[in-house]
Design a protein around this motif. Structure first.
Motif, mmCIF file in Angstrom:
data_model
loop_
_atom_site.group_PDB
_atom_site.id
_atom_site.type_symbol
_atom_site.label_atom_id
_atom_site.label_comp_id
_atom_site.label_asym_id
_atom_site.label_seq_id
_atom_site.Cartn_x
_atom_site.Cartn_y
_atom_site.Cartn_z
ATOM 1 N N TRP A 1 0.845 -1.176 0.000
ATOM 2 C CA TRP A 1 0.000 0.000 0.000
ATOM 3 C C TRP A 1 0.893 1.243 0.000
ATOM 4 N N ARG A 2 0.312 2.370 -0.324
ATOM 5 C CA ARG A 2 1.066 3.622 -0.421
ATOM 6 C C ARG A 2 0.589 4.570 0.667
ATOM 7 N N ASP A 3 1.544 5.107 1.436
ATOM 8 C CA ASP A 3 1.184 5.993 2.532
ATOM 9 C C ASP A 3 0.936 7.408 2.024
ATOM 10 N N ALA A 4 0.684 8.341 2.961
ATOM 11 C CA ALA A 4 0.323 9.714 2.597
ATOM 12 C C ALA A 4 1.461 10.454 1.909
ATOM 13 N N GLU A 5 2.711 9.999 2.124
ATOM 14 C CA GLU A 5 3.857 10.651 1.518
ATOM 15 C C GLU A 5 4.251 10.011 0.198
ATOM 16 N N GLY A 6 3.464 9.020 -0.245
ATOM 17 C CA GLY A 6 3.748 8.384 -1.514
ATOM 18 C C GLY A 6 4.683 7.198 -1.434
ATOM 19 N N ASN A 7 5.093 6.821 -0.214
ATOM 20 C CA ASN A 7 5.983 5.679 -0.058
ATOM 21 C C ASN A 7 5.190 4.380 -0.116
ATOM 22 N N VAL A 8 5.758 3.384 -0.789
ATOM 23 C CA VAL A 8 5.122 2.071 -0.870
ATOM 24 C C VAL A 8 5.448 1.285 0.390
ATOM 25 N N ARG A 9 4.446 0.748 1.042
ATOM 26 C CA ARG A 9 4.611 -0.012 2.277
ATOM 27 C C ARG A 9 4.165 -1.447 2.068
ATOM 28 N N VAL A 10 4.688 -2.320 2.901
ATOM 29 C CA VAL A 10 4.303 -3.732 2.887
ATOM 30 C C VAL A 10 3.796 -4.103 4.273
ATOM 31 N N SER A 11 2.627 -4.717 4.353
ATOM 32 C CA SER A 11 2.049 -5.152 5.635
ATOM 33 C C SER A 11 1.753 -6.639 5.563
ATOM 34 N N TYR A 12 2.238 -7.360 6.561
ATOM 35 C CA TYR A 12 1.973 -8.793 6.661
ATOM 36 C C TYR A 12 0.737 -9.018 7.514
ATOM 37 N N TYR A 13 0.000 -10.069 7.240
ATOM 38 C CA TYR A 13 -1.226 -10.341 7.981
ATOM 39 C C TYR A 13 -1.431 -11.840 8.108
ATOM 40 N N ARG A 14 -2.254 -12.207 9.085
ATOM 41 C CA ARG A 14 -2.635 -13.603 9.287
ATOM 42 C C ARG A 14 -4.048 -13.795 8.755
ATOM 43 N N PRO A 15 -4.260 -14.729 7.844
ATOM 44 C CA PRO A 15 -5.609 -14.934 7.294
ATOM 45 C C PRO A 15 -6.621 -15.242 8.393
ATOM 46 N N ASP A 16 -7.799 -14.656 8.272
ATOM 47 C CA ASP A 16 -8.882 -14.879 9.233
ATOM 48 C C ASP A 16 -9.643 -16.136 8.817
ATOM 49 N N THR A 17 -9.476 -17.210 9.592
ATOM 50 C CA THR A 17 -10.098 -18.486 9.254
ATOM 51 C C THR A 17 -11.368 -18.751 10.058
ATOM 52 N N ARG A 18 -11.859 -17.740 10.771
ATOM 53 C CA ARG A 18 -13.092 -17.936 11.538
ATOM 54 C C ARG A 18 -14.284 -18.118 10.599
ATOM 55 N N SER A 19 -15.261 -18.865 11.086
ATOM 56 C CA SER A 19 -16.483 -19.050 10.311
ATOM 57 C C SER A 19 -17.345 -17.791 10.386
#
Length: 342
Positions: A111-129
């Protein structure tokens, strides 16, 4: 010295092409928005139509280089490809891990922040029903209780081999469940006041109040105030599940239910409901809650709410931060009924 500098600068100009213009390198942007160049490994084995400038996920070595710690990268974990009884993955644990297997990277998005820098965010998939996420109402669970029916158990079915009608007498058993229901029915409920009945209301919760002015009846389980309620017509609702709440107010009313036919004869008796207690909060009182089915298509026309003497002798104990809290069982109370499922 001047001659030496001229020689050096001339050498740099000879091979002075930027890294991004050399073959065998690709360009990518890290999570800090900085442009990086990395050699393409195994380029000879790649498809000739592959664009060397295409972005790809950085590997472990590149991530280590980005961190700037200078340490040699740890070897990447490789998932087992041959499974045995010892290394076979556990399905429940894999689900908790978001179906990310050992050796695989955590999913991420850029994603791109307010200053135009490209960021990377890691996440854990939500496996809840959907039920666990609250997107779908959980299925109704009928409350456990003691249920007594009219007629002998298994009526209309042939007796099993070796059946002895005198078995109870031989074993010294004086009364069976059906005997209890027969004796209860002898004291209920033809003499009840039909004029004080309460009509069933569909589509919302409606209140039932048992107060000092309520009519009483001498049930087999003890004299108790009661409320007679008409059930929906069978052609409209062949069966239904009702939510029954008994609200606490200086005590709580513990209900029992008896379902009657159109002639006021008992068809089914429900007692000993295993009700859950929900504590009070800032906008409502605490209450006992149960989920009970009704079967108008099987002749159930009336519902009677009452309590038993043995229930009045007990109490509901609630665990709080200050220790156990005892809620007495009382003869009067306020209840709420609502149809929740057909």
């Amino acid at each position: 010295m001047c001659l030496f500098l001229a020689t050096v600068l001339g050498g740099c100009q000879i091979g002075g092409s930027t890294v991004s213009e050399r073959e065998g390198y690709f360009t990518w942007v890290d999570e800090q928005g900085r442009v990086r160049y990395s050699p393409i490994t195994g380029a000879a084995n790649k498809d000739a139509n592959t664009d060397a400038g295409e972005q790809r996920e950085p590997d472990a070595a590149e991530e280590s280089a980005r961190s700037g710690n200078g340490a040699s990268p740890a070897p990447e974990l490789q998932e087992e490809t041959e499974y045995t009884l010892e290394n076979y993955p556990d399905a429940d644990q894999l689900e908790k891990d978001g179906y990310v297997r050992p050796g695989e990277r955590q999913p991420y998005f850029t994603w791109r922040d307010a200053e135009g820098n490209v960021r990377v965010s890691y996440y854990r998939p939500d496996t809840r029903s959907d039920i666990e996420k609250g997107l779908v109402e959980p299925p109704v669970q009928i409350t456990e209780a003691s249920v007594y029916h009219a007629g002998p158990a298994g009526a209309g079915q042939p007796p099993v081999e070796g059946y002895d009608p005198d078995a109870f007498a031989i074993l010294g058993i004086e009364a069976s469940i059906n005997d209890f229901f027969t004796r209860f029915s002898a004291t209920c409920c033809e003499s009840m006041d039909v004029l004080s009945r309460q009509e069933w209301q569909s589509g919302r919760e409606f209140g039932v109040t048992l107060s000092g002015g309520s009519v009483t009846h001498p049930f087999l389980t003890g004299t108790s105030p009661y409320q007679l309620i008409t059930l929906p017509e069978a052609d409209k609702h062949s069966s239904l599940v009702m939510r029954l709440r008994s609200y606490a107010n200086d005590g709580v009313f513990v209900p029992s239910l008896v379902f009657l036919d159109e002639k006021m004869a008992p068809l089914r008796l429900v007692t000993d409901l295993v009700m859950d207690f929900t504590p009070e909060n800032w906008h409502r009182r605490g209450y006992l809650e149960a989920w009970v089915p009704a079967f108008p298509s099987q002749g159930e026309r009336w519902l009677v709410l009452f309590t038993r003497e043995q229930d009045l002798e007990g109490q509901t104990v609630l665990e709080t931060g200050d220790g156990p809290k005892k809620i007495p069982h009382i003869r009067r109370g306020e209840l709420g009924l609502m149809q929740v499922e057909e």
